[in-house]
Design a protein around this motif. Sequence first.
Motif, PDB file in Angstrom:
ATOM      1  N   ASN A 250       0.799  -1.221   0.000  1.00  0.00           N
ATOM      2  CA  ASN A 250       0.000   0.000   0.000  1.00  0.00           C
ATOM      3  C   ASN A 250       0.836   1.277   0.000  1.00  0.00           C
ATOM      4  N   LEU A 251       2.112   1.170  -0.350  1.00  0.00           N
ATOM      5  CA  LEU A 251       2.953   2.363  -0.459  1.00  0.00           C
ATOM      6  C   LEU A 251       2.876   2.863  -1.898  1.00  0.00           C
ATOM      7  N   THR A 252       2.148   3.949  -2.099  1.00  0.00           N
ATOM      8  CA  THR A 252       1.812   4.381  -3.460  1.00  0.00           C
ATOM      9  C   THR A 252       3.030   4.803  -4.268  1.00  0.00           C
ATOM     10  N   PHE A 253       4.077   5.328  -3.612  1.00  0.00           N
ATOM     11  CA  PHE A 253       5.220   5.800  -4.396  1.00  0.00           C
ATOM     12  C   PHE A 253       5.930   4.642  -5.094  1.00  0.00           C
ATOM     13  N   LEU A 254       5.771   3.409  -4.608  1.00  0.00           N
ATOM     14  CA  LEU A 254       6.345   2.252  -5.296  1.00  0.00           C
ATOM     15  C   LEU A 254       5.630   2.013  -6.621  1.00  0.00           C
ATOM     16  N   TYR A 255       4.311   2.144  -6.620  1.00  0.00           N
ATOM     17  CA  TYR A 255       3.536   1.998  -7.861  1.00  0.00           C
ATOM     18  C   TYR A 255       3.889   3.116  -8.848  1.00  0.00           C
ATOM     19  N   LEU A 256       4.084   4.316  -8.325  1.00  0.00           N
ATOM     20  CA  LEU A 256       4.402   5.442  -9.208  1.00  0.00           C
ATOM     21  C   LEU A 256       5.747   5.235  -9.899  1.00  0.00           C
ATOM     22  N   ARG A 257       6.733   4.700  -9.169  1.00  0.00           N
ATOM     23  CA  ARG A 257       8.041   4.470  -9.777  1.00  0.00           C
ATOM     24  C   ARG A 257       7.979   3.324 -10.795  1.00  0.00           C
ATOM     25  N   ALA A 258       7.268   2.261 -10.469  1.00  0.00           N
ATOM     26  CA  ALA A 258       7.141   1.153 -11.426  1.00  0.00           C
ATOM     27  C   ALA A 258       6.419   1.623 -12.685  1.00  0.00           C
ATOM     28  N   GLY A 259       5.349   2.414 -12.508  1.00  0.00           N
ATOM     29  CA  GLY A 259       4.622   2.939 -13.661  1.00  0.00           C
ATOM     30  C   GLY A 259       5.482   3.842 -14.515  1.00  0.00           C
ATOM     31  N   ALA A 260       6.326   4.643 -13.875  1.00  0.00           N
ATOM     32  CA  ALA A 260       7.215   5.541 -14.630  1.00  0.00           C
ATOM     33  C   ALA A 260       8.216   4.738 -15.467  1.00  0.00           C
ATOM     34  N   ASN A 261       8.645   3.592 -14.948  1.00  0.00           N
ATOM     35  CA  ASN A 261       9.561   2.750 -15.720  1.00  0.00           C
ATOM     36  C   ASN A 261       8.863   2.118 -16.919  1.00  0.00           C
ATOM     37  N   TYR A 262       7.607   1.705 -16.752  1.00  0.00           N
ATOM     38  CA  TYR A 262       6.842   1.207 -17.900  1.00  0.00           C
ATOM     39  C   TYR A 262       6.682   2.307 -18.951  1.00  0.00           C
ATOM     40  N   ARG A 263       6.421   3.520 -18.489  1.00  0.00           N
ATOM     41  CA  ARG A 263       6.256   4.624 -19.438  1.00  0.00           C
ATOM     42  C   ARG A 263       7.562   4.900 -20.182  1.00  0.00           C
ATOM     43  N   ARG A 264       8.674   4.795 -19.486  1.00  0.00           N
ATOM     44  CA  ARG A 264       9.970   5.009 -20.128  1.00  0.00           C
ATOM     45  C   ARG A 264      10.235   3.938 -21.181  1.00  0.00           C
ATOM     46  N   LEU A 265       9.850   2.712 -20.894  1.00  0.00           N
ATOM     47  CA  LEU A 265       9.996   1.640 -21.882  1.00  0.00           C
ATOM     48  C   LEU A 265       9.104   1.902 -23.095  1.00  0.00           C
ATOM     49  N   GLY A 266       7.887   2.386 -22.842  1.00  0.00           N
ATOM     50  CA  GLY A 266       6.984   2.701 -23.938  1.00  0.00           C
ATOM     51  C   GLY A 266       7.514   3.813 -24.818  1.00  0.00           C
ATOM     52  N   PHE A 267       8.106   4.815 -24.184  1.00  0.00           N
ATOM     53  CA  PHE A 267       8.662   5.944 -24.925  1.00  0.00           C
ATOM     54  C   PHE A 267       9.805   5.502 -25.833  1.00  0.00           C
ATOM     55  N   GLY A 268      10.568   4.506 -25.387  1.00  0.00           N
ATOM     56  CA  GLY A 268      11.719   4.049 -26.158  1.00  0.00           C
ATOM     57  C   GLY A 268      11.409   2.928 -27.133  1.00  0.00           C
ATOM     58  N   SER A 269      10.152   2.435 -27.132  1.00  0.00           N
ATOM     59  CA  SER A 269       9.796   1.329 -28.009  1.00  0.00           C
ATOM     60  C   SER A 269       9.669   1.804 -29.456  1.00  0.00           C
ATOM     61  N   LEU A 270      10.174   0.999 -30.379  1.00  0.00           N
ATOM     62  CA  LEU A 270      10.120   1.338 -31.798  1.00  0.00           C
ATOM     63  C   LEU A 270       8.857   0.814 -32.469  1.00  0.00           C
ATOM     64  N   ASN A 271       8.114  -0.015 -31.779  1.00  0.00           N
ATOM     65  CA  ASN A 271       6.882  -0.590 -32.308  1.00  0.00           C
ATOM     66  C   ASN A 271       5.688   0.037 -31.591  1.00  0.00           C
ATOM     67  N   GLU A 272       4.748   0.595 -32.379  1.00  0.00           N
ATOM     68  CA  GLU A 272       3.629   1.305 -31.764  1.00  0.00           C
ATOM     69  C   GLU A 272       2.753   0.384 -30.929  1.00  0.00           C
ATOM     70  N   ASP A 273       2.504  -0.835 -31.404  1.00  0.00           N
ATOM     71  CA  ASP A 273       1.664  -1.760 -30.650  1.00  0.00           C
ATOM     72  C   ASP A 273       2.315  -2.122 -29.317  1.00  0.00           C
ATOM     73  N   SER A 274       3.620  -2.399 -29.355  1.00  0.00           N
ATOM     74  CA  SER A 274       4.339  -2.713 -28.106  1.00  0.00           C
ATOM     75  C   SER A 274       4.344  -1.507 -27.176  1.00  0.00           C
ATOM     76  N   ALA A 275       4.523  -0.334 -27.755  1.00  0.00           N
ATOM     77  CA  ALA A 275       4.535   0.884 -26.949  1.00  0.00           C
ATOM     78  C   ALA A 275       3.196   1.092 -26.252  1.00  0.00           C
ATOM     79  N   MET A 276       2.096   0.842 -26.963  1.00  0.00           N
ATOM     80  CA  MET A 276       0.773   1.019 -26.360  1.00  0.00           C
ATOM     81  C   MET A 276       0.570   0.066 -25.191  1.00  0.00           C
ATOM     82  N   VAL A 277       1.062  -1.177 -25.334  1.00  0.00           N
ATOM     83  CA  VAL A 277       0.948  -2.146 -24.235  1.00  0.00           C
ATOM     84  C   VAL A 277       1.704  -1.641 -23.008  1.00  0.00           C
ATOM     85  N   LEU A 278       2.894  -1.117 -23.219  1.00  0.00           N
ATOM     86  CA  LEU A 278       3.706  -0.617 -22.105  1.00  0.00           C
ATOM     87  C   LEU A 278       3.068   0.604 -21.457  1.00  0.00           C
ATOM     88  N   TYR A 279       2.534   1.509 -22.266  1.00  0.00           N
ATOM     89  CA  TYR A 279       1.851   2.677 -21.705  1.00  0.00           C
ATOM     90  C   TYR A 279       0.617   2.264 -20.903  1.00  0.00           C
TER      91      TYR A 279
END
Length: 469
Positions: A250-279
């Motif tokens: 229940n520590l929300t900042f852990l979810y925020l950091r994990a979500g930010a890492n998924y977003r970073r992976l999405g930003f760097g993805s070269l495939n739009e479908d893969s990027a959408m899954v990560l976002y």
Amino acid sequence: MNVYPRRELFYKKPHTRIYRLFLIVVLILGGVWLIRGVDQGEIERPFTATATPTRSVDSYALEGDAQFTAGNLEQAITAYREAVRVDPSNAQIWAKLARIQAYSSALETTDPARLARLTDALNSIDEAVKIAPDDSTAHAIRAFVLDWNANAILVGEKQAQAYLTEGEQEAVRALQLDNQNTLALVYYAEILVDQQKWNQAEQYILQALERQDADELMDVHRVYAYVLESLGFYNQAIQEYDKAILISPNLTFLYLRAGANYRRLGFGSLNEDSAMVLYEKSLEYFDKAAQINEQLGVHDPTPYLSIAKSYSQMPSADYFAAALNVQKALDYDPGNADTYGQLGIVFYKSRNYEGSIPALKCAIRGCTAAESCDARGGCNEGDPGTQVTGLALSANTVVYYYIYGSVLAALSRPRDNKCGEALQVLNEVALAFPGDSDIMGIVQEGRVICASVGVPAGSTTATSPPGTP
């Protein structure tokens, strides 16, 4: 003549019995003894409420630990404050209180509140070290608290560096006292990351992972994730954040950091479908943080701003959803000028240029309570709005300035000339960032537009030329 004695029909001659006198004397003496005992406190008065038993330090500490695990950090702090009230000489309790206070600063919604909570944490851990100067864990937690206080936005760059240096010294001291202390290794690794000593940080966190208690400590996985994140290993970082979440769900900042890492992976993805899954995965984590806050009654705008950022960055950007989430964040923190700036950027990217102007104005110039409602797209019923103080021009806020100036220039017409304000803002930007070619290019474009509607580049007052546009 025989005379019989008179019968005692209605009258009996009084007489005294020795036993009755003895009983009366005993009752009198007993009453005197009872009154004396009550007056002296030896005997409890009848119908007096039963005294509440005093709770032990361990009882409060267990409650504090349970509340921390449940994510109720305010209640955890309250429990530990009661514990140190009962036993103010307990260094371990002071140290645990400081750790929770530092973590709870991540839930504060304003910089002053965050700084106040971190200051409380520093005061608590100072008390622990004062009581037990040779306690390794107390020094380790002091290193952690100093590191979290080393925030240049809150305390300035100079003080932040001083805190980092002192934090490193505390971590070294903790390891000198006990070189097997897992928390000391963990917090030293975190400080080394903040000092940009990534290789050393990795060495220390890997040592911590070898300790027997490593899997039981949320801090180990949180900091290991932080190290991996700093090295660009975002997938592995997410795995470690997930392990930390399993321990402290229940520590929300852990979810925020994990979500930010998924977003970073999405930003760097070269495939739009893969990027959408990560976002979309990032949105799941941010939404979970928002749900936990709702359950705990925490009005934190951060998850909604994170959601808005993901929607804005998606390959098929959803600016409408992004704007709704920024507006939700403003409901929780209506006086935050930076959030108005973010809302203005979202409007600008969605080509809602007219809507971006009042939001960006609140961000850089400030606005009245009524104007803040206009900037937010309307306040809720009963909400009169909030006066907003604008942000000073800096490297972090310059984007709000030059977009505001550019939009004003672009929407200027001879009969609706906004170039007076536009050029004033753009000139401020040019003076502050004369060596930045990208920024100066944007400034020059605004000046050219204003020149086309009759306002010289150096002017700061709007003059509408006569005639039909």
